[in-house]
Design a protein around this motif. Structure first.
Motif, mmCIF file in Angstrom:
data_model
loop_
_atom_site.group_PDB
_atom_site.id
_atom_site.type_symbol
_atom_site.label_atom_id
_atom_site.label_comp_id
_atom_site.label_asym_id
_atom_site.label_seq_id
_atom_site.Cartn_x
_atom_site.Cartn_y
_atom_site.Cartn_z
ATOM 1 N N GLY A 187 0.659 -5.680 9.145
ATOM 2 C CA GLY A 187 -0.456 -5.225 8.321
ATOM 3 C C GLY A 187 -1.278 -4.149 9.006
ATOM 4 N N LEU A 188 -1.469 -4.256 10.310
ATOM 5 C CA LEU A 188 -2.221 -3.247 11.041
ATOM 6 C C LEU A 188 -1.462 -1.928 11.101
ATOM 7 C CD1 LEU A 188 -3.714 -5.367 13.969
ATOM 8 C CD2 LEU A 188 -4.851 -4.592 11.884
ATOM 9 N N TYR A 205 -9.632 -1.999 -0.012
ATOM 10 C CA TYR A 205 -8.613 -2.316 0.993
ATOM 11 C C TYR A 205 -9.207 -2.219 2.397
ATOM 12 C CZ TYR A 205 -4.662 -1.538 4.128
ATOM 13 O OH TYR A 205 -3.782 -1.595 5.181
ATOM 14 N N TYR A 206 -10.023 -1.187 2.623
ATOM 15 C CA TYR A 206 -10.639 -1.040 3.939
ATOM 16 C C TYR A 206 -11.608 -2.188 4.240
ATOM 17 C CZ TYR A 206 -8.867 3.505 5.433
ATOM 18 O OH TYR A 206 -8.055 4.516 5.881
ATOM 19 N N ALA A 239 -2.095 -0.276 7.855
ATOM 20 C CA ALA A 239 -3.455 0.272 7.802
ATOM 21 C C ALA A 239 -3.529 1.632 8.483
ATOM 22 C CB ALA A 239 -4.437 -0.709 8.450
ATOM 23 N N VAL A 278 -1.784 4.178 6.167
ATOM 24 C CA VAL A 278 -2.649 4.467 5.013
ATOM 25 C C VAL A 278 -3.775 5.418 5.416
ATOM 26 C CG1 VAL A 278 -4.338 3.446 3.429
ATOM 27 C CG2 VAL A 278 -2.122 2.351 3.764
ATOM 28 N N THR A 279 -4.335 5.213 6.597
ATOM 29 C CA THR A 279 -5.425 6.064 7.061
ATOM 30 C C THR A 279 -4.938 7.483 7.337
ATOM 31 O OG1 THR A 279 -6.509 4.138 8.039
ATOM 32 C CG2 THR A 279 -7.239 6.304 8.791
ATOM 33 N N MET A 335 -10.527 4.619 11.645
ATOM 34 C CA MET A 335 -10.492 4.405 10.189
ATOM 35 C C MET A 335 -11.829 4.597 9.492
ATOM 36 S SD MET A 335 -8.049 1.042 9.940
ATOM 37 C CE MET A 335 -6.377 1.069 10.600
ATOM 38 N N VAL A 361 -9.436 -4.766 5.748
ATOM 39 C CA VAL A 361 -9.024 -4.383 7.103
ATOM 40 C C VAL A 361 -10.193 -4.480 8.076
ATOM 41 C CG1 VAL A 361 -8.119 -2.503 8.519
ATOM 42 C CG2 VAL A 361 -7.185 -2.892 6.240
ATOM 43 N N LEU A 409 0.805 -1.223 0.000
ATOM 44 C CA LEU A 409 0.000 0.000 0.000
ATOM 45 C C LEU A 409 0.830 1.262 0.000
ATOM 46 C CD1 LEU A 409 -3.187 0.218 0.112
ATOM 47 C CD2 LEU A 409 -2.306 -2.050 0.630
ATOM 48 N N ALA A 454 -5.651 6.095 -1.669
ATOM 49 C CA ALA A 454 -4.482 5.425 -1.104
ATOM 50 C C ALA A 454 -3.217 6.209 -1.427
ATOM 51 C CB ALA A 454 -4.375 4.004 -1.656
#
Length: 467
Positions: free
Chosen positions: A170-171, A219-220, A174, A177-178, A249, A223, A57, A198
């Motif tokens: 991964g978290l 993507y969200y 996330a 990205v947010t 998020m 997540v 991402l 993104a």
């Protein structure tokens, strides 16, 4: 060790982003970077896989080109990184021969058959003169890239600890990205036209038409599927983290104004209630509290509601369609284009090549997965695609029931939930070919396949001990 990997991944992403923004083309630096990545991939595949998690991402684009009938091909640093890691891993596997190139998983056969069909149908299209060889080749390569990521991950990851480690990475991604999504929405200066997107989809103050908010929306969905599963499967720190991340998020998700993503999320709620019998009352209260809270954020909720309602009423809903017993319905141009795409494939394209389809890029930009698959790969492709998704769902369900570890159960449950969400999002998005959706999707699928194989091995050992 974990913090070192995170810092290294962030530094690499920042460096690549700086180079992309500055337009730097330093061949020597790129060569050195490739050699370093290849070195780590050869001697420490798990470390290189962690870097890949961050790049999924947070990877800038190298450039793109035109594709068939309105489709565009975009090459990212992530593609180059994946190729380097794959070749290095492949070289190590060939030299040491400690593991097979393709590990048998429940999804192995449909993946290989679907890949072969994509290649064959595209080759037929090129031979007929319907497709451009160069363009089609690179799009097929893009499809194959997802499956290479899957098989490579299955071969590299070998423990439950690895799976939990990559979940944490991964978290972290996330969250980053947010933060970028909020920064882009409020800092792009586009006013009412702004939509969260993104990282590196489009530069700040760039052409907003180049952004892909639906990619971020898809993507969200991935997540949120995992986070909601964490709410029903875990306690303590993991539970509180999931609540905090969902609250943080969800407004960014709404700011994508992706109607197909909204549909996908709406479908995930009953899916979660159906697949998990735990904490249903809590989840219902949490969702109601979220809806009430959004009333205090009219700048977001009102825009999201207006984005949905403009689809079928108001000044923008100008195209009329006959919907059987429902009667005539009106849609705005973007939604109407999905209907036109589906009708064009079903009534014009599909009857001409019903078995193998037109090949990849043969039906152009459909903006709905349900037109893209039959149009490109025909009835045979539809059957293989359904089989592949069924085996993925079966793998996740098996893992969910085979393990008692809360994080692993949450990952399996989350996969089943967001798979359903993506299937509904696919009504208006080519969800299963978009890079920023499919790379994390197939990575998680690979993690679950590893867990499936471990559970199956333990079952066989237990059966042998009983005998």
């Amino acid at each position: 060790m974990s913090i070192i990997i995170v810092i290294a991944a962030l530094a690499a992403a920042g460096w690549l982003g700086f180079m992309a923004a500055a337009g730097a083309q330093y061949a020597l630096i790129m060569l050195v970077g490739a050699l370093v990545v290849g070195f780590f991939a050869f001697f420490s595949p798990k470390l290189s896989l962690a870097l890949l998690v961050f790049s999924m991402l947070l990877s800038p684009e190298l450039g793109g080109g035109a594709g068939g009938e309105g489709r565009s091909l975009v090459v990212r640093y992530d593609d180059v990184l994946l190729a380097i890691i794959f070749l290095s891993w492949f070289a190590k596997t060939a030299l040491f021969k400690d593991k097979p190139f393709i590990t048998a998983t429940p999804v192995q056969t449909p993946i290989l058959l679907y890949t072969a069909l994509c290649v064959a149908s595209t080759a037929f299209g090129v031979i007929r003169g319907d497709l451009d060889l160069k363009t089609s080749f690179f799009f097929v390569l893009k499809y194959i890239e997802y499956f290479l990521l899957y098989f490579m991950t299955v071969n590299i990851v070998d423990s439950e600890e690895d799976v939990e480690k990559y979940m944490r990475y991964g978290l972290v991604v996330a969250v980053l990205v947010t933060l970028y999504a909020y920064y882009f929405y409020y800092g792009s200066g586009a006013g009412a036209e702004a939509r969260a997107t993104a990282p590196f989809e489009v530069p700040l103050n760039g052409d907003l038409r180049e952004s892909e908010p639906a990619s971020l929306g898809g993507y969200y969905l991935i997540v949120f599927g995992v986070l909601m599963a964490l709410l029903v499967e875990t306690r303590g720190y993991a539970f509180l983290t999931a609540i905090g991340m969902l609250i943080f998020m969800f407004p960014a998700f709404l700011l994508t104004f992706s109607r197909a993503s909204y549909i996908g999320f709406t479908a995930m709620i009953p899916a979660l209630f159906f697949l998990s019998g735990k904490r249903r009352l809590f989840m219902l209260g949490f969702l109601l509290a979220g809806i009430i809270t959004m009333e205090f954020l009219p700048g977001i909720s009102n825009k999201a509601i207006n984005r949905v309602t403009m689809t079928y009423k108001g000044a923008y809903a100008t195209q009329t369609f006959q919907a059987g017993v429902v009667g005539d319905i009106k849609l705005e141009d973007s939604a109407a284009s999905r209907v036109h795409s589906l009708k064009r494939v079903v009534f014009e394209k599909f009857p001409k090549h019903p078995i193998f389809g037109w090949g990849v890029t043969g039906v152009g930009l459909c903006d709905t997965q349900y037109a893209l698959v039959p149009g490109e790969t025909g009835a045979l492709g539809v059957a293989l695609f359904i089989w592949m998704l069924f085996r993925l769902f079966y793998t996740a369900k098996t893992v969910f029931h085979a393990y008692s570890v809360p994080l692993i159960r949450a990952l399996a449950l989350g996969f089943m939930v967001f798979l359903i969400g993506l299937l509904f999002q696919s009504l208006g998005v080519n969800s299963f070919v978009i890079v920023r959706i499919m790379e994390p999707f197939w990575f998680i699928a690979a993690l679950l396949s590893v867990l499936y194989l471990k559970a199956d091995t333990e079952r066989v050992k237990a059966a042998g001990a009983d005998e």
